[in-house]
Design an enzyme around this catalytic site. Sequence first.
Site, PDB file in Angstrom:
ATOM      1  N   ASP A 141       0.852  -1.178   0.000  1.00  0.00           N
ATOM      2  CA  ASP A 141       0.000   0.000   0.000  1.00  0.00           C
ATOM      3  C   ASP A 141       0.896   1.239   0.000  1.00  0.00           C
ATOM      4  O   ASP A 141       2.020   1.208   0.498  1.00  0.00           O
ATOM      5  CB  ASP A 141      -0.871   0.034   1.260  1.00  0.00           C
ATOM      6  CG  ASP A 141      -1.676  -1.241   1.434  1.00  0.00           C
ATOM      7  OD1 ASP A 141      -2.476  -1.555   0.539  1.00  0.00           O
ATOM      8  OD2 ASP A 141      -1.487  -1.924   2.457  1.00  0.00           O
ATOM      9  N   ASP A 172      -1.990  -3.095  -4.490  1.00  0.00           N
ATOM     10  CA  ASP A 172      -2.834  -3.410  -3.343  1.00  0.00           C
ATOM     11  C   ASP A 172      -3.643  -2.158  -3.026  1.00  0.00           C
ATOM     12  O   ASP A 172      -4.298  -1.611  -3.901  1.00  0.00           O
ATOM     13  CB  ASP A 172      -1.980  -3.889  -2.175  1.00  0.00           C
ATOM     14  CG  ASP A 172      -2.790  -4.601  -1.100  1.00  0.00           C
ATOM     15  OD1 ASP A 172      -3.991  -4.827  -1.308  1.00  0.00           O
ATOM     16  OD2 ASP A 172      -2.221  -4.934  -0.051  1.00  0.00           O
ATOM     17  N   ASP A 229      -4.211   1.806   4.146  1.00  0.00           N
ATOM     18  CA  ASP A 229      -4.794   0.845   5.083  1.00  0.00           C
ATOM     19  C   ASP A 229      -4.590   1.349   6.500  1.00  0.00           C
ATOM     20  O   ASP A 229      -3.495   1.819   6.868  1.00  0.00           O
ATOM     21  CB  ASP A 229      -4.163  -0.538   4.945  1.00  0.00           C
ATOM     22  CG  ASP A 229      -4.738  -1.337   3.777  1.00  0.00           C
ATOM     23  OD1 ASP A 229      -5.585  -0.795   3.042  1.00  0.00           O
ATOM     24  OD2 ASP A 229      -4.320  -2.496   3.603  1.00  0.00           O
ATOM     25  N   ARG A 264     -14.098   0.168  -1.711  1.00  0.00           N
ATOM     26  CA  ARG A 264     -13.385   0.406  -0.454  1.00  0.00           C
ATOM     27  C   ARG A 264     -13.015   1.876  -0.271  1.00  0.00           C
ATOM     28  O   ARG A 264     -11.836   2.248  -0.271  1.00  0.00           O
ATOM     29  CB  ARG A 264     -12.121  -0.457  -0.361  1.00  0.00           C
ATOM     30  CG  ARG A 264     -12.393  -1.939  -0.401  1.00  0.00           C
ATOM     31  CD  ARG A 264     -11.124  -2.746  -0.200  1.00  0.00           C
ATOM     32  NE  ARG A 264     -11.358  -4.179  -0.294  1.00  0.00           N
ATOM     33  CZ  ARG A 264     -10.417  -5.102  -0.186  1.00  0.00           C
ATOM     34  NH1 ARG A 264      -9.157  -4.749   0.040  1.00  0.00           N
ATOM     35  NH2 ARG A 264     -10.710  -6.384  -0.290  1.00  0.00           N
TER      36      ARG A 264
END
Length: 439
Positions: free
Chosen positions: A219, A258, A262, A317
């Site tokens: 990420d 990815d 996060d 997301r």
Amino acid sequence: MNTWKWHEHVITRAGVVAGCAALVLATVGPGAQAQPRDLGRQTLGGNDGWGAHGTGTSGGAAADAEHVHTVTTWAEFKDALAAGGTAPKIIKVKGTIDAVAEGCDAFAADGYDFDAYLAKYSPERWGLDTDLSAEPDDSPEGLRRVSAAHQSEAIKVSVPADTTIIGVGRNAGIKGASLQITRVDNVIIRNLTFESPVDCFPQWDPTDGSTGNWNSEYDSAVVYGSTHVWLDHNTFTDGEHPDSAAPTYFGMLYQQHDGELDIVRGADYVTASWNVFADHDKTILVGNSDSESTAAGDRGHLKVTFHHNLFSDLVERAPRVRFGQVDSYNNHFVADDTYAYSFGIGKESQLVAEHNAFTLPDGVSAAKVLKKWNEAPVTAAGNHVNGVATDLIAVHNAELPGETLQSGAGWTPTLRTKVDPARAVPAIVDHRAGAGRLR
């Protein structure tokens, strides 16, 4: 609580703002001109989201001159992160620094050959019943693992506590890197364009789904078990390597990205404001697993605020939430025809999504904005879709009766700056969010 000695006064983190103001005023006297403010010493406002909770977020605002660094290369950036031990630090990024300037070949293990990898693990030859975890070190998968480890070591960097990382001017950025904000407190990241790291060595997993899948790492930023983090006026994008340009192998997209951000493993008190998240698939996770072992550390944590961010041309997301009390207000979501959903309602989540604006293309229903993954209540009031006030829960439940959502997250956010009316959000956010627009 951290304390620092600064200008012969001992101050707490809560006093950093006042101390910085005093420094500026001290430079102004009769006949003197006020010095331009130093954005590197700005701190999160006292009511600005979950990041303002408790001691607040001041990053490296208390750094002395010795611990203020201006960097122009990846090597200088890594050195600056490591310098000075635990002392507060400010790192100013000038221009774009590239973590993978030498290209993917620089990470490849001796003997690694992607064509050999494809030949050995094709579904026709390998099948879809056995994963590759038991493959020996000298196999194509073993050599891929070594290559991946080389890349991981090269592009991941740990951000220490009491640190501010800020871009200088309008064109500062970090390309191909993964910032790890892991088990530390008090970090600020501002005014940077992050081009998502490209996984040079994705893994084929034959057992992932009915047809197998490619899985990637890295990420742009990971907040892992950390507290008091402020991400502001950044741009997160896939840049020169969009998924739309990726090839297909074994009938599946060769996925080399990815997430963009996060926030996981018990992280807490995070504010993400005035950022742009663009051109990406799986964008943001708050809480990364439903497993009970993970849940034990996530329950009661993962308190995150998203406000005045632009989410543009994303698939899903934005964010997907597990466990956390997440406040999302005054954000603008702009979808294209690849759109799947914005808010993922996950295990034991308590999402409040209010006064946001959604711009959806023709044929995409507002029912898609919320996606139910688990039974969890959600508050969704005052939102507009294509300029029209819309009850997101009602339209979701009407069109997707098998995924009925319950209204009422069970808490009321109090840590908010000015709340703009949803109808005004597109004009405000589109012109002020992102790197290069920091005032």
